[in-house]
Design an enzyme around this catalytic site. Structure first.
Site, PDB file in Angstrom:
ATOM      1  N   LYS A 169       6.809  24.629  25.329  1.00 15.71           N
ATOM      2  CA  LYS A 169       8.070  25.374  25.397  1.00 15.71           C
ATOM      3  C   LYS A 169       9.217  24.525  24.848  1.00 15.71           C
ATOM      4  CE  LYS A 169      11.684  27.258  28.106  1.00 15.71           C
ATOM      5  NZ  LYS A 169      12.220  27.904  29.267  1.00 15.71           N
ATOM      6  N   LYS A 175       5.462  20.912  27.359  1.00 14.64           N
ATOM      7  CA  LYS A 175       5.909  20.396  26.039  1.00 14.64           C
ATOM      8  C   LYS A 175       5.988  21.520  25.020  1.00 14.64           C
ATOM      9  CE  LYS A 175       2.421  17.639  26.087  1.00 14.64           C
ATOM     10  NZ  LYS A 175       1.991  17.887  27.472  1.00 14.64           N
ATOM     11  N   VAL A 222      14.042  26.636  33.358  1.00 15.43           N
ATOM     12  CA  VAL A 222      14.027  27.415  34.606  1.00 15.43           C
ATOM     13  C   VAL A 222      13.188  28.690  34.489  1.00 15.43           C
ATOM     14  CG1 VAL A 222      16.204  26.498  35.517  1.00 15.43           C
ATOM     15  CG2 VAL A 222      16.254  28.447  33.942  1.00 15.43           C
ATOM     16  N   GLY A 242      -3.824  22.408  25.196  1.00 13.05           N
ATOM     17  CA  GLY A 242      -3.287  23.701  24.769  1.00 13.05           C
ATOM     18  C   GLY A 242      -1.830  23.816  25.157  1.00 13.05           C
ATOM     19  N   HIS A 243      -0.975  24.044  24.178  1.00  9.40           N
ATOM     20  CA  HIS A 243       0.421  24.320  24.492  1.00  9.40           C
ATOM     21  C   HIS A 243       0.572  25.825  24.658  1.00  9.40           C
ATOM     22  CE1 HIS A 243       1.654  20.333  23.748  1.00  9.40           C
ATOM     23  NE2 HIS A 243       1.599  20.375  22.442  1.00  9.40           N
ATOM     24  N   ARG A 298      -9.146  25.870  34.263  1.00  8.48           N
ATOM     25  CA  ARG A 298      -9.396  25.092  35.477  1.00  8.48           C
ATOM     26  C   ARG A 298      -8.137  25.015  36.337  1.00  8.48           C
ATOM     27  NH1 ARG A 298     -12.045  19.368  33.732  1.00  8.48           N
ATOM     28  NH2 ARG A 298     -10.568  19.513  32.021  1.00  8.48           N
ATOM     29  N   ASN A 322      -8.337  19.907  22.672  1.00  7.45           N
ATOM     30  CA  ASN A 322      -8.486  19.943  24.134  1.00  7.45           C
ATOM     31  C   ASN A 322      -7.167  20.277  24.814  1.00  7.45           C
ATOM     32  OD1 ASN A 322      -7.483  17.513  23.229  1.00  7.45           O
ATOM     33  ND2 ASN A 322      -8.574  16.251  24.707  1.00  7.45           N
ATOM     34  N   GLN A 381      -1.063  16.162  25.712  1.00 12.15           N
ATOM     35  CA  GLN A 381      -1.362  15.521  27.002  1.00 12.15           C
ATOM     36  C   GLN A 381      -0.141  14.740  27.507  1.00 12.15           C
ATOM     37  OE1 GLN A 381      -3.998  14.393  24.531  1.00 12.15           O
ATOM     38  NE2 GLN A 381      -5.539  15.876  25.058  1.00 12.15           N
ATOM     39  N   LEU A 425      11.714  23.995  37.142  1.00 13.02           N
ATOM     40  CA  LEU A 425      12.547  23.854  38.341  1.00 13.02           C
ATOM     41  C   LEU A 425      12.431  25.117  39.197  1.00 13.02           C
ATOM     42  CD1 LEU A 425      14.680  21.913  39.629  1.00 13.02           C
ATOM     43  CD2 LEU A 425      16.406  23.436  38.653  1.00 13.02           C
ATOM     44  N   ASP A 426      12.321  26.273  38.539  1.00 12.89           N
ATOM     45  CA  ASP A 426      12.257  27.560  39.241  1.00 12.89           C
ATOM     46  C   ASP A 426      11.058  27.665  40.176  1.00 12.89           C
ATOM     47  OD1 ASP A 426      11.093  27.526  36.484  1.00 12.89           O
ATOM     48  OD2 ASP A 426      10.130  29.357  37.204  1.00 12.89           O
ATOM     49  N   ASP A 462       0.445  18.857  30.524  1.00 18.66           N
ATOM     50  CA  ASP A 462       0.796  20.221  30.958  1.00 18.66           C
ATOM     51  C   ASP A 462       2.225  20.313  31.486  1.00 18.66           C
ATOM     52  OD1 ASP A 462      -1.980  20.882  30.557  1.00 18.66           O
ATOM     53  OD2 ASP A 462      -2.379  20.003  32.515  1.00 18.66           O
TER      54      ASP A 462
HETATM   55  P1  GDP Z   1       2.109  21.737  27.633  1.00 10.74           P
HETATM   56  O1  GDP Z   1       0.742  21.418  27.159  1.00 10.74           O
HETATM   57  O2  GDP Z   1       2.854  20.518  28.081  1.00 10.74           O
HETATM   58  O3  GDP Z   1       2.887  22.591  26.676  1.00 10.74           O
HETATM   59  O4  GDP Z   1       1.951  22.581  28.939  1.00 10.74           O
HETATM   60  P2  GDP Z   1       1.367  24.030  29.164  1.00 10.74           P
HETATM   61  O5  GDP Z   1       1.004  24.734  27.932  1.00 10.74           O
HETATM   62  O6  GDP Z   1       0.353  23.929  30.245  1.00 10.74           O
HETATM   63  O7  GDP Z   1       2.683  24.750  29.653  1.00 10.74           O
HETATM   64  C1  GDP Z   1       3.014  24.844  30.879  1.00 10.74           C
HETATM   65  C2  GDP Z   1       3.092  26.279  31.341  1.00 10.74           C
HETATM   66  O8  GDP Z   1       4.301  26.380  32.016  1.00 10.74           O
HETATM   67  C3  GDP Z   1       3.112  27.368  30.293  1.00 10.74           C
HETATM   68  O9  GDP Z   1       2.457  28.493  30.802  1.00 10.74           O
HETATM   69  C4  GDP Z   1       4.592  27.664  30.121  1.00 10.74           C
HETATM   70  O10 GDP Z   1       4.864  29.005  29.746  1.00 10.74           O
HETATM   71  C5  GDP Z   1       5.088  27.416  31.496  1.00 10.74           C
HETATM   72  N1  GDP Z   1       6.458  26.921  31.570  1.00 10.74           N
HETATM   73  C6  GDP Z   1       7.092  26.062  30.745  1.00 10.74           C
HETATM   74  N2  GDP Z   1       8.333  25.828  31.208  1.00 10.74           N
HETATM   75  C7  GDP Z   1       8.469  26.551  32.348  1.00 10.74           C
HETATM   76  C8  GDP Z   1       9.515  26.720  33.297  1.00 10.74           C
HETATM   77  O11 GDP Z   1      10.587  26.143  33.211  1.00 10.74           O
HETATM   78  N3  GDP Z   1       9.250  27.540  34.362  1.00 10.74           N
HETATM   79  C9  GDP Z   1       8.078  28.195  34.526  1.00 10.74           C
HETATM   80  N4  GDP Z   1       7.912  28.951  35.585  1.00 10.74           N
HETATM   81  N5  GDP Z   1       7.081  28.050  33.652  1.00 10.74           N
HETATM   82  C10 GDP Z   1       7.279  27.248  32.581  1.00 10.74           C
END
Ligand code: GDP
Length: 428
Positions: free
Chosen positions: A23, A21, A416, A45-46, A305, A43, A226, A334-335, A18
């Protein structure tokens, strides 16, 4: 990170998943020709945000959102066909044209409904916090050499025979585990018959396709699901996933030789989260854990969850840097730290009277380590509009410098915000 000599890149999560990745791959895919998912199942989700739309992709590589990018589901993935087609249909409804640019490895294994029944039954006896989507049992069948692969759908008689054995075995196991659920052969056979005409035309020798693309100098991204600490070999066993999430798994799961890979980008949050059971040494006390969860929207993309949240753990990221051979970091979210007065960073662990710089193999020990914190000043200003490092407050730059020094890997990207444009590309 793509340049003349670097055309094949792996993107891995360097914590417990999570990390954002989705983004990063979405941003990098703008310059890619091919994006490959190399392990995991439905399992993980991006989440990718484009304008006002949010896309959650479980089986299809995030690169699909860029027109013209070829997307490949590698042999290392276990494919849940119904989720895969639901995703394809959903993309079509939202005007994302996938025609002719999505391929599934003919060596990928299938996740079938009986795998889900087995997953639910075994989670009752061994609580690992799985998502219950049948991924673990599908990998068990793969390594037990009784799995059903995409290529088997080319000869339905062969698939039916494998299915008969699979259903029978699943029902025996369900009975042994005390579950009242049973799998039906007829329902499974009907499912395969329905899926085959749609899946077989997408089946390809994916390793060959990827190999040729790299050889021709096209830009290829190998996308992991993951995180490194969930790798079945290198993660916090047994609270791990059933596949090799780390960069070595990228070569195997995409079907190419490791010498074709030119770089490995480790995605890390500016803090740490994990979902499911198992130790999280830097888990933040109240109210900070709750603040991180709310500010970061830390709720599972697939399950909803709530994620456990804590401070950045350099022991984890140093370890991930080593086991993946990371060549760059992408620091995300970072934000989310914008409002904190002070931000602790874990530099190492203490275990009894000893300082512990490495990840212990025993998960119980990880439950007993005491994180050694260094407290850095917060910046207390929004960072979401920064597009260059120089736009960031000095404290935020100092924070990033410290993460890089402790991890031993240079940051190539800093994210950010959720939007595509909210990213800083660090000059090489
Ligand atoms: P992944 O499986 O590694 O792609 O992770 P997720 O799908 O759980 O993505 C992480 C969440 O963080 C998503 O809702 C993204 O839109 C969000 N996200 C990604 N980069 C940033 C960021 O720099 N800042 C914020 N606030 N949210 C982010």
């Amino acid at each position: 990170m793509f340049d003349a000599g670097t055309t094949c890149l792996v993107v891995v999560g360097a914590q417990w998943g999570d990390e954002g990745k989705g983004k990063l791959v979405d941003v990098l895919a703008e310059r890619a020709d091919v994006v490959v998912r190399y392990q995991g199942g439905a399992n993980a989700g991006h989440t990718v945000v484009i304008g006002d739309s949010q896309f959650i992709l479980r089986q299809i590589p995030s690169g699909i959102l860029h027109p013209g990018v070829v997307c490949v589901v590698g042999n290392g993935v276990v494919l849940e066909p119904e989720t895969f087609f639901a995703e394809l249909d959903h993309l079509a409804q939202r005007q994302v044209d996938t025609t002719g640019r999505i391929f599934v490895s003919d060596r990928a294994h299938l996740v079938l409904p009986y795998h889900k029944l087995l997953d639910a039954a075994s989670e009752k006896s061994q609580k690992l916090g799985t998502t219950g989507r049948g991924i673990g049992p599908a990998y068990e069948d793969k390594y037990g050499r009784r799995g059903i692969r995409v290529t088997d759908l080319r000869r339905l008689e062969c698939a039916r025979a494998l299915l008969a054995a699979g259903v029978e075995r699943a029902n025996r196991l369900l009975e042994l585990m005390g579950s009242s659920e049973r799998a039906s052969f007829e329902e499974h056979a009907a499912l395969l018959e329905r899926l085959a005409p749609r899946l077989v035309p997408l089946a390809a020798d994916a390793g060959l396709l990827v190999h040729r693309a790299v050889r021709e100098g096209r830009r290829v991204l190998l996308e992991g699901a993951q995180g490194s600490l969930l790798d079945v070999d290198h993660g916090t066993y047994p609270y791990v996933t059933s596949s090799n999430t780390t960069a070595g798994g990228a070569a195997v799961g995409a079907g190419i030789g490791p010498t074709l890979i030119h770089g490995v980008l480790g995605v890390v949050k500016a803090y740490t989260t994990r979902v499911g059971n198992g130790p999280l040494p830097t888990e933040a006390p109240s109210p900070f854990g709750e603040q991180l969860r709310q500010l970061g929207g830390e709720f599972g993309a697939v399950t909803g969850r709530p994620r456990r949240c804590g401070w950045f753990d350099a022991t984890v990221v140093r370890y991930a840097a080593r086991v993946n051979g990371l060549t760059g970091l992408a620091v995300t979210k970072l934000d989310v730290l914008d409002t904190f007065d002070e931000i602790p960073v874990c530099t190492a662990y203490a275990l009894g009277a000893d300082r512990c710089e490495e990840m212990p193999a025993e998960v119980e020990l990880l439950g007993h380590v005491r994180p050694q914190y260094e407290v850095l000043p917060g910046w207390r200003r929004p960072t979401g509009s920064a597009r260059r490092l120089a736009d960031l407050p000095a404290e935020a730059r100092a924070y990033l410098d410290r993460l890089q020094a402790l991890s031993g890997v240079p940051a190539r990207y800093v994210s950010v915000g959720t939007r595509r444009d909210q990213i800083i590309e660090v000059e090489g």
